[in-house]
Enzyme design. Structure first.
Site, PDB file in Angstrom:
ATOM      1  N   LEU A  16       0.857  -1.189   0.000  1.00  0.00           N
ATOM      2  CA  LEU A  16       0.000   0.000   0.000  1.00  0.00           C
ATOM      3  C   LEU A  16       0.896   1.243   0.000  1.00  0.00           C
ATOM      4  O   LEU A  16       1.021   1.937   0.993  1.00  0.00           O
ATOM      5  CB  LEU A  16      -0.926  -0.031   1.219  1.00  0.00           C
ATOM      6  CG  LEU A  16      -2.174   0.844   1.169  1.00  0.00           C
ATOM      7  CD1 LEU A  16      -2.986   0.572  -0.092  1.00  0.00           C
ATOM      8  CD2 LEU A  16      -3.050   0.603   2.387  1.00  0.00           C
ATOM      9  N   HIS A  17       1.575   1.459  -1.139  1.00  0.00           N
ATOM     10  CA  HIS A  17       2.494   2.594  -1.275  1.00  0.00           C
ATOM     11  C   HIS A  17       1.715   3.833  -1.706  1.00  0.00           C
ATOM     12  O   HIS A  17       0.498   3.803  -1.789  1.00  0.00           O
ATOM     13  CB  HIS A  17       3.614   2.244  -2.269  1.00  0.00           C
ATOM     14  CG  HIS A  17       3.088   1.940  -3.641  1.00  0.00           C
ATOM     15  ND1 HIS A  17       3.100   2.857  -4.657  1.00  0.00           N
ATOM     16  CD2 HIS A  17       2.514   0.826  -4.143  1.00  0.00           C
ATOM     17  CE1 HIS A  17       2.559   2.314  -5.744  1.00  0.00           C
ATOM     18  NE2 HIS A  17       2.192   1.084  -5.447  1.00  0.00           N
ATOM     19  N   LEU A  18       2.405   4.900  -2.007  1.00  0.00           N
ATOM     20  CA  LEU A  18       1.769   6.191  -2.278  1.00  0.00           C
ATOM     21  C   LEU A  18       0.683   6.134  -3.354  1.00  0.00           C
ATOM     22  O   LEU A  18      -0.430   6.596  -3.137  1.00  0.00           O
ATOM     23  CB  LEU A  18       2.845   7.220  -2.649  1.00  0.00           C
ATOM     24  CG  LEU A  18       2.391   8.671  -2.602  1.00  0.00           C
ATOM     25  CD1 LEU A  18       1.949   9.054  -1.204  1.00  0.00           C
ATOM     26  CD2 LEU A  18       3.516   9.588  -3.048  1.00  0.00           C
ATOM     27  N   GLU A  89      -1.729  -2.424 -10.932  1.00  0.00           N
ATOM     28  CA  GLU A  89      -0.297  -2.655 -11.120  1.00  0.00           C
ATOM     29  C   GLU A  89      -0.046  -4.080 -11.594  1.00  0.00           C
ATOM     30  O   GLU A  89      -0.896  -4.945 -11.426  1.00  0.00           O
ATOM     31  CB  GLU A  89       0.443  -2.407  -9.806  1.00  0.00           C
ATOM     32  CG  GLU A  89       0.339  -0.962  -9.341  1.00  0.00           C
ATOM     33  CD  GLU A  89       0.885  -0.743  -7.944  1.00  0.00           C
ATOM     34  OE1 GLU A  89       1.582  -1.627  -7.420  1.00  0.00           O
ATOM     35  OE2 GLU A  89       0.593   0.312  -7.382  1.00  0.00           O
TER      36      GLU A  89
END
Length: 90
Positions: A16-18, A89
């Protein structure tokens, strides 16, 4: 009050990145319901980027998702879809 709950798994490699947190916050913001996410009893507001980043959810993390409000079921489905699609992604 409508309440819908589920467990979602972080499947994308970067966790759960930017960008993923941004997508989640933007999706959550479309709903009137309160959308909470986190581990165990420690749930944070999914409409807040800061809160989402502080979760530090890595790939493989299982998170509890709780939606409360008039469109809780729709909100739950939308957020689950984001996780299932790995936030677009890979």
């Amino acid at each position: 009050m409508n309440v819908a709950e589920a467990i979602v798994e972080v499947k994308n490699r970067l966790g759960l990145h930017l960008r993923a947190a941004s997508a989640l916050a933007q999706t959550a913001a479309k709903f009137a319901s309160k959308i909470l996410i986190g581990t165990g009893e420690d749930l944070v507001n999914a409409k807040s980027m800061t809160n989402l980043m502080m979760l530090g959810a890595a790939q493989g993390s299982k998170l509890k998702l709780r939606c409360e409000g008039p469109d809780a079921r729709e909100a739950l489905k939308a957020v689950q879809t984001l996780f299932d699609d790995r936030f677009g992604e890979e």
